[in-house]
Design a protein around this motif. Structure first.
Motif, PDB file in Angstrom:
ATOM      1  N   THR A 172       0.842  -1.206   0.000  1.00  0.00           N
ATOM      2  CA  THR A 172       0.000   0.000   0.000  1.00  0.00           C
ATOM      3  C   THR A 172       0.872   1.249   0.000  1.00  0.00           C
ATOM      4  O   THR A 172       1.788   1.381   0.812  1.00  0.00           O
ATOM      5  CB  THR A 172      -0.916   0.014   1.241  1.00  0.00           C
ATOM      6  OG1 THR A 172      -1.718  -1.164   1.245  1.00  0.00           O
ATOM      7  CG2 THR A 172      -1.825   1.233   1.216  1.00  0.00           C
ATOM      8  N   LYS A 173       0.596   2.163  -0.919  1.00  0.00           N
ATOM      9  CA  LYS A 173       1.346   3.413  -0.991  1.00  0.00           C
ATOM     10  C   LYS A 173       0.991   4.308   0.200  1.00  0.00           C
ATOM     11  O   LYS A 173      -0.065   4.164   0.825  1.00  0.00           O
ATOM     12  CB  LYS A 173       1.017   4.144  -2.289  1.00  0.00           C
ATOM     13  CG  LYS A 173       1.325   3.345  -3.558  1.00  0.00           C
ATOM     14  CD  LYS A 173       2.810   3.123  -3.726  1.00  0.00           C
ATOM     15  CE  LYS A 173       3.142   2.562  -5.110  1.00  0.00           C
ATOM     16  NZ  LYS A 173       2.542   1.219  -5.344  1.00  0.00           N
ATOM     17  N   LEU A 174       1.874   5.243   0.491  1.00  0.00           N
ATOM     18  CA  LEU A 174       1.686   6.155   1.610  1.00  0.00           C
ATOM     19  C   LEU A 174       0.311   6.816   1.560  1.00  0.00           C
ATOM     20  O   LEU A 174      -0.412   6.872   2.559  1.00  0.00           O
ATOM     21  CB  LEU A 174       2.800   7.210   1.612  1.00  0.00           C
ATOM     22  CG  LEU A 174       2.619   8.419   2.542  1.00  0.00           C
ATOM     23  CD1 LEU A 174       2.478   7.980   3.989  1.00  0.00           C
ATOM     24  CD2 LEU A 174       3.779   9.389   2.378  1.00  0.00           C
ATOM     25  N   TRP A 175      -0.076   7.325   0.398  1.00  0.00           N
ATOM     26  CA  TRP A 175      -1.335   8.058   0.289  1.00  0.00           C
ATOM     27  C   TRP A 175      -2.564   7.136   0.285  1.00  0.00           C
ATOM     28  O   TRP A 175      -3.686   7.602   0.434  1.00  0.00           O
ATOM     29  CB  TRP A 175      -1.349   8.937  -0.953  1.00  0.00           C
ATOM     30  CG  TRP A 175      -1.158   8.194  -2.252  1.00  0.00           C
ATOM     31  CD1 TRP A 175      -2.119   7.648  -3.043  1.00  0.00           C
ATOM     32  CD2 TRP A 175       0.092   7.906  -2.886  1.00  0.00           C
ATOM     33  NE1 TRP A 175      -1.565   7.046  -4.138  1.00  0.00           N
ATOM     34  CE2 TRP A 175      -0.206   7.189  -4.078  1.00  0.00           C
ATOM     35  CE3 TRP A 175       1.432   8.191  -2.589  1.00  0.00           C
ATOM     36  CZ2 TRP A 175       0.791   6.753  -4.955  1.00  0.00           C
ATOM     37  CZ3 TRP A 175       2.410   7.745  -3.457  1.00  0.00           C
ATOM     38  CH2 TRP A 175       2.088   7.039  -4.618  1.00  0.00           C
ATOM     39  N   GLU A 176      -2.323   5.841   0.153  1.00  0.00           N
ATOM     40  CA  GLU A 176      -3.419   4.874   0.189  1.00  0.00           C
ATOM     41  C   GLU A 176      -3.585   4.245   1.567  1.00  0.00           C
ATOM     42  O   GLU A 176      -4.645   3.706   1.894  1.00  0.00           O
ATOM     43  CB  GLU A 176      -3.162   3.753  -0.824  1.00  0.00           C
ATOM     44  CG  GLU A 176      -3.095   4.220  -2.259  1.00  0.00           C
ATOM     45  CD  GLU A 176      -2.591   3.152  -3.221  1.00  0.00           C
ATOM     46  OE1 GLU A 176      -2.797   3.316  -4.433  1.00  0.00           O
ATOM     47  OE2 GLU A 176      -1.988   2.153  -2.745  1.00  0.00           O
ATOM     48  N   HIS A 177      -2.552   4.321   2.375  1.00  0.00           N
ATOM     49  CA  HIS A 177      -2.546   3.674   3.686  1.00  0.00           C
ATOM     50  C   HIS A 177      -3.453   4.426   4.648  1.00  0.00           C
ATOM     51  O   HIS A 177      -3.516   5.656   4.630  1.00  0.00           O
ATOM     52  CB  HIS A 177      -1.123   3.639   4.239  1.00  0.00           C
ATOM     53  CG  HIS A 177      -0.896   2.630   5.321  1.00  0.00           C
ATOM     54  ND1 HIS A 177      -1.393   2.770   6.597  1.00  0.00           N
ATOM     55  CD2 HIS A 177      -0.221   1.442   5.320  1.00  0.00           C
ATOM     56  CE1 HIS A 177      -1.017   1.732   7.329  1.00  0.00           C
ATOM     57  NE2 HIS A 177      -0.308   0.919   6.580  1.00  0.00           N
ATOM     58  N   ASP A 178      -4.151   3.698   5.499  1.00  0.00           N
ATOM     59  CA  ASP A 178      -4.927   4.326   6.558  1.00  0.00           C
ATOM     60  C   ASP A 178      -3.992   5.178   7.418  1.00  0.00           C
ATOM     61  O   ASP A 178      -3.027   4.660   7.996  1.00  0.00           O
ATOM     62  CB  ASP A 178      -5.593   3.246   7.416  1.00  0.00           C
ATOM     63  CG  ASP A 178      -6.265   3.823   8.639  1.00  0.00           C
ATOM     64  OD1 ASP A 178      -7.252   4.558   8.500  1.00  0.00           O
ATOM     65  OD2 ASP A 178      -5.756   3.551   9.758  1.00  0.00           O
ATOM     66  N   LEU A 179      -4.275   6.463   7.509  1.00  0.00           N
ATOM     67  CA  LEU A 179      -3.349   7.373   8.183  1.00  0.00           C
ATOM     68  C   LEU A 179      -3.283   7.105   9.679  1.00  0.00           C
ATOM     69  O   LEU A 179      -2.191   7.086  10.260  1.00  0.00           O
ATOM     70  CB  LEU A 179      -3.739   8.825   7.923  1.00  0.00           C
ATOM     71  CG  LEU A 179      -2.801   9.883   8.527  1.00  0.00           C
ATOM     72  CD1 LEU A 179      -1.383   9.715   8.001  1.00  0.00           C
ATOM     73  CD2 LEU A 179      -3.328  11.279   8.229  1.00  0.00           C
TER      74      LEU A 179
END
Length: 304
Positions: A112-119
């Motif tokens: 999962t890319k940074l911007w796709e990961h649950d923050l």
């Protein structure tokens, strides 16, 4: 094996896996080991695993040491402060600190890319894997440096060489945690050196933790069956292997030669002459670099 008799150890994050094995191997050498974590027989952490700190303490005592289980959330400064004050009150010393706190696997999203990961999950990983170590060292180091010869072991995942490449499979947050822990070991090594104390980072290879064995549907007795589904699992190692690496460091009168370095169980096995439970010496990170990452067929010949 009483090289550590009279020595006091804190294994922060000792509920299971590497932390448990390290606690047991240090106990086997006679140490008094405080085994801390969030999971007890009465309460589980967000990991929701059955292993407990009480079990770890009992294993330490059975191995020949003294195991003391203390429930501590290492993100809570007050709880960590109280723990160190208890160690000081009861023993007046701390000889080895093992920072093995983690518990972020439940938030890990492979690929999962940074911007796709649950923050929220990603930031929780940073808290669990970085802040907890900093909080624990902040309170424990003043006790550790009262005597020269103290040792800090920061548990991480990956060597300096392997972590020089971004771990895209595990993603931004996991990669940041594990590289940061290596840097924390380096920073502490510089600050501890004037006090005659040492700090290192230590990594296992592909660890056959309780959760890993469960995920593959095998046990420690038949773990090789998992290679039918994941051939490179052939290079895996038991938690005892890195436990023996930590014990070798803790009993080495010249451990300062490693100050600031990032070490692996396979590397230290060659130096200190110890084996895994099956009598082999898996050198996982060399295997990963030379076999797995090169796209070669799984074959551990010459690597264990």
């Amino acid at each position: 094996m009483d090289e550590l008799k009279g020595k006091v150890v804190l294994v922060a994050g000792a509920s299971r896996a590497a932390g448990r094995a390290i606690a047991v191997e240090l106990g086997r050498r006679g140490a008094t080991v405080y085994a801390t974590g969030r999971t007890t027989r009465a309460q589980r952490s967000e990991m929701n695993r059955p292993e407990t700190i009480e079990e770890t303490a009992e294993l330490v005592t059975a191995a020949g040491g003294e195991g003391i289980a203390v429930q501590v959330d290492h993100l809570d400064p007050d709880r960590v402060k109280a723990l160190v004050e208890r160690i000081d009150r009861d023993h007046g010393r701390l000889d080895v600190l093992v920072n093995d706190i983690w518990g972020g696997d439940v938030y890990l999203k492979f690929g999962t890319k940074l911007w796709e990961h649950d923050l929220d999950g990603g930031l929780r990983m940073l808290r669990l894997g970085i802040d907890s170590h900093a909080i624990t060292s902040h309170f424990a180091l003043p006790l550790l440096i009262r005597r020269s010869g103290g040792l800090v072991i920061e548990m991480t995942d990956g060597t300096t060489e392997s972590n020089a490449v971004y771990r895209a499979d595990a993603g931004f947050f996991y990669d940041l945690v594990k590289v940061s822990v290596q840097r924390m070991a380096l920073a502490q090594s510089v600050e501890l050196a004037p006090h005659g104390c040492t700090a290192v980072a230590l990594t296992p290879g592909w660890l056959r933790s309780e959760a890993m064995l469960e995920a593959f549907g095998v046990t420690e007795d038949n773990w090789r069956d998992a290679t039918a589904h994941q051939p490179h699992f052939v290079i895996s190692e038991s938690p005892a292997f890195v436990g023996r690496a930590a014990a070798a460091l803790a009993t080495d009168p010249e451990v300062a030669r490693w100050n600031g370095q990032s070490l692996s169980s396979g590397q230290l096995a060659r130096v200190y002459d110890f084996d895994d439970v099956d009598g082999s010496r898996p050198d996982a990170w060399r295997y990963i670099a030379e076999v797995e990452r090169q796209g070669k067929p799984a074959d551990a010949t010459g690597y264990r």
